[in-house]
Scaffold this motif. Structure first.
Motif, PDB file in Angstrom:
ATOM      1  N   ARG A 189      77.708  72.992 -17.247  1.00 37.76           N
ATOM      2  CA  ARG A 189      76.604  72.899 -16.278  1.00 37.76           C
ATOM      3  C   ARG A 189      76.906  71.762 -15.333  1.00 37.76           C
ATOM      4  NH1 ARG A 189      72.914  73.194 -20.786  1.00 37.76           N
ATOM      5  NH2 ARG A 189      72.277  75.358 -20.834  1.00 37.76           N
ATOM      6  N   SER A 190      76.845  72.045 -14.037  1.00 43.27           N
ATOM      7  CA  SER A 190      77.079  70.946 -13.094  1.00 43.27           C
ATOM      8  C   SER A 190      75.741  70.271 -12.797  1.00 43.27           C
ATOM      9  CB  SER A 190      77.736  71.468 -11.818  1.00 43.27           C
ATOM     10  OG  SER A 190      76.804  72.176 -11.042  1.00 43.27           O
ATOM     11  N   ASN A 205      72.334  68.956  -8.219  1.00 38.53           N
ATOM     12  CA  ASN A 205      72.510  68.614  -6.799  1.00 38.53           C
ATOM     13  C   ASN A 205      73.924  68.941  -6.321  1.00 38.53           C
ATOM     14  OD1 ASN A 205      74.458  66.503  -7.016  1.00 38.53           O
ATOM     15  ND2 ASN A 205      72.881  64.987  -7.420  1.00 38.53           N
ATOM     16  N   ASP A 206      74.707  69.606  -7.180  1.00 38.57           N
ATOM     17  CA  ASP A 206      76.151  69.744  -6.922  1.00 38.57           C
ATOM     18  C   ASP A 206      76.601  71.129  -7.387  1.00 38.57           C
ATOM     19  OD1 ASP A 206      78.746  68.823  -6.259  1.00 38.57           O
ATOM     20  OD2 ASP A 206      79.107  68.165  -8.326  1.00 38.57           O
ATOM     21  N   VAL A 207      76.235  72.159  -6.609  1.00 36.88           N
ATOM     22  CA  VAL A 207      76.427  73.538  -7.070  1.00 36.88           C
ATOM     23  C   VAL A 207      77.198  74.411  -6.089  1.00 36.88           C
ATOM     24  CG1 VAL A 207      74.346  73.545  -8.501  1.00 36.88           C
ATOM     25  CG2 VAL A 207      74.181  74.126  -6.074  1.00 36.88           C
ATOM     26  N   ALA A 208      77.674  73.820  -4.987  1.00 33.30           N
ATOM     27  CA  ALA A 208      78.372  74.617  -3.971  1.00 33.30           C
ATOM     28  C   ALA A 208      79.177  73.669  -3.082  1.00 33.30           C
ATOM     29  CB  ALA A 208      77.375  75.392  -3.116  1.00 33.30           C
ATOM     30  N   ARG A 209      80.028  74.272  -2.236  1.00 37.65           N
ATOM     31  CA  ARG A 209      80.712  73.441  -1.249  1.00 37.65           C
ATOM     32  C   ARG A 209      79.678  72.849  -0.299  1.00 37.65           C
ATOM     33  NH1 ARG A 209      82.670  76.229   2.127  1.00 37.65           N
ATOM     34  NH2 ARG A 209      82.280  78.287   1.294  1.00 37.65           N
ATOM     35  N   VAL A 210      79.974  71.670   0.222  1.00 32.18           N
ATOM     36  CA  VAL A 210      79.059  71.059   1.185  1.00 32.18           C
ATOM     37  C   VAL A 210      79.819  70.804   2.484  1.00 32.18           C
ATOM     38  CG1 VAL A 210      77.160  69.995  -0.068  1.00 32.18           C
ATOM     39  CG2 VAL A 210      79.430  68.988  -0.201  1.00 32.18           C
ATOM     40  N   GLU A 211      79.495  71.633   3.475  1.00 34.11           N
ATOM     41  CA  GLU A 211      80.272  71.570   4.711  1.00 34.11           C
ATOM     42  C   GLU A 211      79.962  70.310   5.511  1.00 34.11           C
ATOM     43  OE1 GLU A 211      79.820  75.464   6.501  1.00 34.11           O
ATOM     44  OE2 GLU A 211      80.694  76.407   4.712  1.00 34.11           O
ATOM     45  N   GLN A 212      78.720  69.818   5.410  1.00 38.31           N
ATOM     46  CA  GLN A 212      78.400  68.614   6.196  1.00 38.31           C
ATOM     47  C   GLN A 212      79.092  67.366   5.655  1.00 38.31           C
ATOM     48  OE1 GLN A 212      76.297  70.326   4.357  1.00 38.31           O
ATOM     49  NE2 GLN A 212      74.736  69.064   3.384  1.00 38.31           N
ATOM     50  N   CYS A 213      79.596  67.423   4.422  1.00 38.08           N
ATOM     51  CA  CYS A 213      80.322  66.278   3.847  1.00 38.08           C
ATOM     52  C   CYS A 213      81.835  66.457   3.946  1.00 38.08           C
ATOM     53  CB  CYS A 213      79.967  66.103   2.376  1.00 38.08           C
ATOM     54  SG  CYS A 213      78.219  66.029   2.027  1.00 38.08           S
ATOM     55  N   THR A 214      82.283  67.515   4.604  1.00 34.53           N
ATOM     56  CA  THR A 214      83.711  67.836   4.654  1.00 34.53           C
ATOM     57  C   THR A 214      84.283  67.364   5.987  1.00 34.53           C
ATOM     58  OG1 THR A 214      83.301  69.727   3.237  1.00 34.53           O
ATOM     59  CG2 THR A 214      85.372  69.742   4.470  1.00 34.53           C
ATOM     60  N   PHE A 215      85.332  66.573   5.930  1.00 37.89           N
ATOM     61  CA  PHE A 215      85.870  65.951   7.141  1.00 37.89           C
ATOM     62  C   PHE A 215      87.351  66.275   7.327  1.00 37.89           C
ATOM     63  CE2 PHE A 215      82.061  63.623   6.428  1.00 37.89           C
ATOM     64  CZ  PHE A 215      81.650  63.176   7.679  1.00 37.89           C
ATOM     65  N   ILE A 216      87.739  66.462   8.582  1.00 40.41           N
ATOM     66  CA  ILE A 216      89.145  66.592   8.949  1.00 40.41           C
ATOM     67  C   ILE A 216      89.491  65.327   9.739  1.00 40.41           C
ATOM     68  CG2 ILE A 216      90.860  67.942  10.232  1.00 40.41           C
ATOM     69  CD1 ILE A 216      89.684  69.468   7.824  1.00 40.41           C
ATOM     70  N   CYS A 217      90.321  64.489   9.138  1.00 31.20           N
ATOM     71  CA  CYS A 217      90.593  63.182   9.738  1.00 31.20           C
ATOM     72  C   CYS A 217      91.966  63.182  10.420  1.00 31.20           C
ATOM     73  CB  CYS A 217      90.504  62.103   8.670  1.00 31.20           C
ATOM     74  SG  CYS A 217      88.925  62.141   7.791  1.00 31.20           S
ATOM     75  N   THR A 218      92.029  63.866  11.536  1.00 32.33           N
ATOM     76  CA  THR A 218      93.241  63.848  12.358  1.00 32.33           C
ATOM     77  C   THR A 218      93.197  62.607  13.249  1.00 32.33           C
ATOM     78  OG1 THR A 218      91.963  65.377  13.705  1.00 32.33           O
ATOM     79  CG2 THR A 218      93.779  66.303  12.448  1.00 32.33           C
ATOM     80  N   GLN A 219      94.341  62.299  13.883  1.00 34.09           N
ATOM     81  CA  GLN A 219      94.374  61.109  14.745  1.00 34.09           C
ATOM     82  C   GLN A 219      93.290  61.168  15.819  1.00 34.09           C
ATOM     83  OE1 GLN A 219      95.794  58.310  14.316  1.00 34.09           O
ATOM     84  NE2 GLN A 219      96.926  58.984  12.510  1.00 34.09           N
ATOM     85  N   ASP A 269      68.432  78.590 -18.978  1.00 31.48           N
ATOM     86  CA  ASP A 269      68.910  78.809 -17.614  1.00 31.48           C
ATOM     87  C   ASP A 269      69.997  77.798 -17.241  1.00 31.48           C
ATOM     88  OD1 ASP A 269      67.744  76.421 -16.844  1.00 31.48           O
ATOM     89  OD2 ASP A 269      66.135  77.336 -15.673  1.00 31.48           O
ATOM     90  N   TRP A 270      70.491  77.907 -16.016  1.00 26.82           N
ATOM     91  CA  TRP A 270      71.646  77.098 -15.615  1.00 26.82           C
ATOM     92  C   TRP A 270      71.344  75.613 -15.585  1.00 26.82           C
ATOM     93  CZ3 TRP A 270      71.913  74.222 -11.033  1.00 26.82           C
ATOM     94  CH2 TRP A 270      70.878  74.436 -10.110  1.00 26.82           C
ATOM     95  N   LYS A 271      70.026  75.280 -15.551  1.00 27.03           N
ATOM     96  CA  LYS A 271      69.673  73.856 -15.575  1.00 27.03           C
ATOM     97  C   LYS A 271      69.457  73.358 -16.995  1.00 27.03           C
ATOM     98  CE  LYS A 271      67.309  73.713 -11.113  1.00 27.03           C
ATOM     99  NZ  LYS A 271      65.979  73.901 -10.518  1.00 27.03           N
ATOM    100  N   GLY A 272      69.494  74.294 -17.984  1.00 31.21           N
ATOM    101  CA  GLY A 272      69.288  73.883 -19.379  1.00 31.21           C
ATOM    102  C   GLY A 272      67.857  74.069 -19.846  1.00 31.21           C
ATOM    103  N   ASN A 273      67.030  74.733 -19.026  1.00 28.75           N
ATOM    104  CA  ASN A 273      65.624  74.947 -19.399  1.00 28.75           C
ATOM    105  C   ASN A 273      65.435  76.331 -20.019  1.00 28.75           C
ATOM    106  OD1 ASN A 273      64.875  72.467 -18.218  1.00 28.75           O
ATOM    107  ND2 ASN A 273      64.847  73.440 -16.185  1.00 28.75           N
ATOM    108  N   PRO A 274      64.414  76.472 -20.897  1.00 30.70           N
ATOM    109  CA  PRO A 274      64.123  77.795 -21.456  1.00 30.70           C
ATOM    110  C   PRO A 274      63.735  78.757 -20.327  1.00 30.70           C
ATOM    111  CG  PRO A 274      62.711  76.090 -22.436  1.00 30.70           C
ATOM    112  CD  PRO A 274      63.480  75.436 -21.363  1.00 30.70           C
ATOM    113  N   TRP A 275      64.153  80.010 -20.475  1.00 31.79           N
ATOM    114  CA  TRP A 275      63.914  81.006 -19.424  1.00 31.79           C
ATOM    115  C   TRP A 275      63.497  82.326 -20.065  1.00 31.79           C
ATOM    116  CZ3 TRP A 275      65.549  85.831 -17.898  1.00 31.79           C
ATOM    117  CH2 TRP A 275      65.409  86.182 -16.544  1.00 31.79           C
ATOM    118  N   THR A 276      62.504  82.996 -19.478  1.00 33.40           N
ATOM    119  CA  THR A 276      62.133  84.348 -19.922  1.00 33.40           C
ATOM    120  C   THR A 276      62.097  85.245 -18.692  1.00 33.40           C
ATOM    121  OG1 THR A 276      59.777  83.983 -19.590  1.00 33.40           O
ATOM    122  CG2 THR A 276      60.647  83.445 -21.790  1.00 33.40           C
ATOM    123  N   PRO A 277      62.073  86.571 -18.906  1.00 30.66           N
ATOM    124  CA  PRO A 277      62.086  87.468 -17.733  1.00 30.66           C
ATOM    125  C   PRO A 277      60.923  87.226 -16.763  1.00 30.66           C
ATOM    126  CG  PRO A 277      62.669  88.688 -19.699  1.00 30.66           C
ATOM    127  CD  PRO A 277      62.266  87.320 -20.161  1.00 30.66           C
TER     128      PRO A 277
END
Ligand code: GTP
Ligand code: SPV
Ligand code: MN
Length: 590
Positions: free
Chosen positions: A70-71, A74-88, A356-364
């Motif tokens: 379990r991640s 707050n950390d379950v997908a790529r985050v494009e706003q935190c992704t940087f291309i540091c060219t000259q 569930d994916w957060k570790g909590n009990p889940w029913t239908p």
């Protein structure tokens, strides 16, 4: 401070050992663990991960060798706003990437890394992207403080001493540094330094943010190197299509994240297509280079699948289901009381009780989903019953067709063929798709996603288009380029095309076109199948829906062209003129 045992293991390459030493002095881990890729090492690390609670052992009767993670929520997908291309310069990164000056980003991230591994172990992961001994293969070394990353990299890449063997005493390897910090989204950066072949990722422990061989090296750094070295790094699956007489045709397809690459690459043809067989070469990334015979050759740089779990079942993707029965790491799916895995869209009835994916009990009746929509499996490609035997071939496979496809509820037909390479590049460049859970952001909104590379192009997107156009000069027999859309809907919101296995019908037409076996009908968009050439045997009930899925609505298309302009205006200074002419030609045809 503890004295750190720096002595290198498994390699004597001083370019490697010196860099590891520098990074260790910076991050101050308690231990350094030099991974060699052996089975014993895997067992040792797996036990440790279970002891530390990083992994949960799943039901070994049902899922031998499988584990669960379990991640942080707050950390379950790529985050494009935190992704940087540091060219000259900012221009080299272009207007579609976040940019920061390399010195400034190094300063900031080295600051965050200072002492970040105190009390932890630094794992040194040598890995190959590509088959052993291929001239296209690249070596990477990832330093990480996450045991989960080590175990995933071990599945996703050819990891271990094999990488040191390929590297020899060269200094040509990708330097990847990953540290989780406290997994705080405010201190999350995925920074690429293409000119230094370096990646630094901090503050995350999930997927494409941290398995640095995948999106960071194979696509962002890869695309940058590809432009320099005359090859292409693309977000594409690769498949072999075998006909009943044993003819093999290789196809590559770019669909944005969570838009069907894994599914398509493992397709099992419907029963009407007896004798046809699909072989998976890759499900996410293609590196392509012109070969000496004038064709475009592709390798899959990866060795495993990091696939979307929800929706995967024995009907939609039986090969994936078989692939993930053993030696698989599941992330953020739901658990049954007997430690089996579950997700929305899995076979069988919904279990009455889950965690569930957060570790909590889940029913239908629970309102939230049991599995996160971007929950994933990490599985070795060698588990795939449909794995192409060419995956380990250093030469790769010759590509006859390239397919572009987005997730579009309207406008884009199920299938058409572009008129030529330049027109194909235009169609790829103007691709749009509704956003999915694979990236943090607004789900469902249509955005332009050129060649499915918007989040993955490591340089200026305008220059990327120019690179595509230029590659034509080096390919004597260029692949034919097609557009598909599995996701068009009727006015009641139902998919017009059944998709999955039935996509074979579209694929067969594509293969027939590659071999010049059928004519086609010209439309303003491109060539579409004639009714007699498109096999609908056994799917006759769907003929009217097929016609609806193929409809070209001129009013919708005029709006489409206008909405494409948003991207073109953004890229205008670097946009190749050829694409502007293609736009004019399309308008004239409409
Ligand atoms: P990434 O790993 O993020 O790059 O995704 P991907 O492109 O490999 O997508 P994947 O094959 O995992 O499919 C994602 C979602 O699309 C799944 O939920 C599927 O159910 C759905 N999907 C795939 N193929 C089809 C299709 O032919 N028709 C429809 N309607 N849905 C599909
Ligand atoms: C994608 O988002 O396209 C993926 C998953 O394949 S990740 O590895 O997270 O990038
Ligand atoms: Mn992907």
């Amino acid at each position: 401070m503890k004295t750190l045992e720096l002595a290198a293991q498994n390699t004597q390459n001083s370019n490697v050992t010196q860099w590891v030493e520098e990074m260790a002095i910076l991050c101050k881990p308690d231990h350094i663990f030099w991974c060699n890729g052996s089975d014993m090492e895997k067992e040792e690390l797996t036990c440790e991960a279970v002891d530390k609670g990083v992994l949960i052992q799943l039901n070994q009767q049902k899922l031998p060798g499988c584990y669960y993670h379990r991640s942080n929520p707050n950390d379950v997908a790529r985050v494009e706003q935190c992704t940087f291309i540091c060219t000259q310069t900012r221009e080299e990164a272009g207007p579609t990437n976040n940019w920061a000056a390399p010195e400034e980003m190094y300063r900031k991230l080295y600051g965050l890394c200072e002492g970040s591994m105190q009390g932890r172990t630094m794992y040194v992961i040598p890995y190959l992207m590509g088959p052993i001994g291929s001239p296209m293969t690249k070596v990477g070394i990832e330093l990480t403080d996450s045991i989960y990353v080590v175990l995933n990299m071990r599945i996703m890449t050819r990891m271990g001493n094999v990488a040191y063997e390929q590297l020899g005493d060269s200094k040509d390897f990708n330097r990847g540094l990953h540290t989780m910090l406290d997994v705080n989204p405010d201190r999350r950066y995925i920074a690429h330094f293409p000119q230094d072949n370096t990646i630094i990722s901090v503050g995350s422990a999930y997927g494409g943010n941290v398995l640095l061989g995948k999106k960071c090296l194979a696509l962002r750094i890869g695309s940058f190197l590809g432009r320099k070295e005359q090859w292409m790094a693309e977000h594409m699956l690769i498949m072999g299509v075998e006909s009943p007489v044993g003819e093999k045709t290789y196809v590559a397809a770019a669909f944005p994240s969570a838009c069907g690459k894994t599914n398509f690459s493992m397709l099992i043809p419907p029963k009407q297509f007896q004798g046809w067989k699909i072989w998976t070469v890759g499900d996410d990334i293609a590196w392509m280079k012109p070969g000496p015979d004038g064709r475009l050759y592709a390798i899959n740089p990866e060795a495993g699948y990091f696939g979307v779990a929800p929706g995967t079942n024995m009907t939609s993707n039986p090969n994936a289901m078989k692939t993930i029965q053993r030696d698989t790491i599941y992330t953020n799916v739901a658990l049954t009381p007997d430690l089996d895995v579950w997700w929305e869209g899995k076979d069988g009835p919904v279990p009455p009780k889950l965690t569930d994916w957060k570790g909590n009990p889940w029913t239908p009746d629970s309102k939230e989903k049991a599995a996160h929509p971007n929950s994933r499996f990490t599985a070795p490609m060698h588990n795939n019953p449909a794995l192409a035997k060419e995956v380990d071939d250093p030469q790769g496979v010759p590509i006859s067709a390239i397919i572009f496809g987005g997730r579009r509820a309207s406008t884009i037909p199920l299938i058409y063929q572009t008129f030529n390479w330049i027109h194909g590049v235009y169609v790829g460049a103007t691709m749009g798709s509704e956003m999915t859970a694979a990236a943090a952001g607004t789900i469902g909104q249509v955005r332009r996603d050129p060649m499915a590379m918007l989040p993955f192009c490591g340089y200026n997107m305008g220059d990327y288009f120019t690179h595509w156009l230029k590659m034509r000069k080096h390919i004597k027999y260029p692949p034919k380029i097609f557009s598909v859309n599995w996701f068009r809907k009727d006015d009641r919101g139902h998919f017009l095309w059944p998709g999955f296995t039935e996509n074979m019908r579209v694929l067969k037409w594509i293969v027939d076109r590659c071999h010049g076996r059928c004519a086609a009908q010209e439309t303003p968009l491109g060539w579409v199948p004639k009714a007699e050439d498109f096999d609908m045997e056994g799917l006759e009930d769907h003929l009217s829906k097929l016609n609806e899925a193929q409809e070209i609505d001129l009013e919708e298309w005029k709006r489409e062209v206008i909405s494409q302009d948003e991207l073109f205006i953004k890229l205008y200074p670097d946009l190749p003129r050829e694409l502007i002419f293609q736009r004019e030609l399309l308008i004239a045809r409409l």
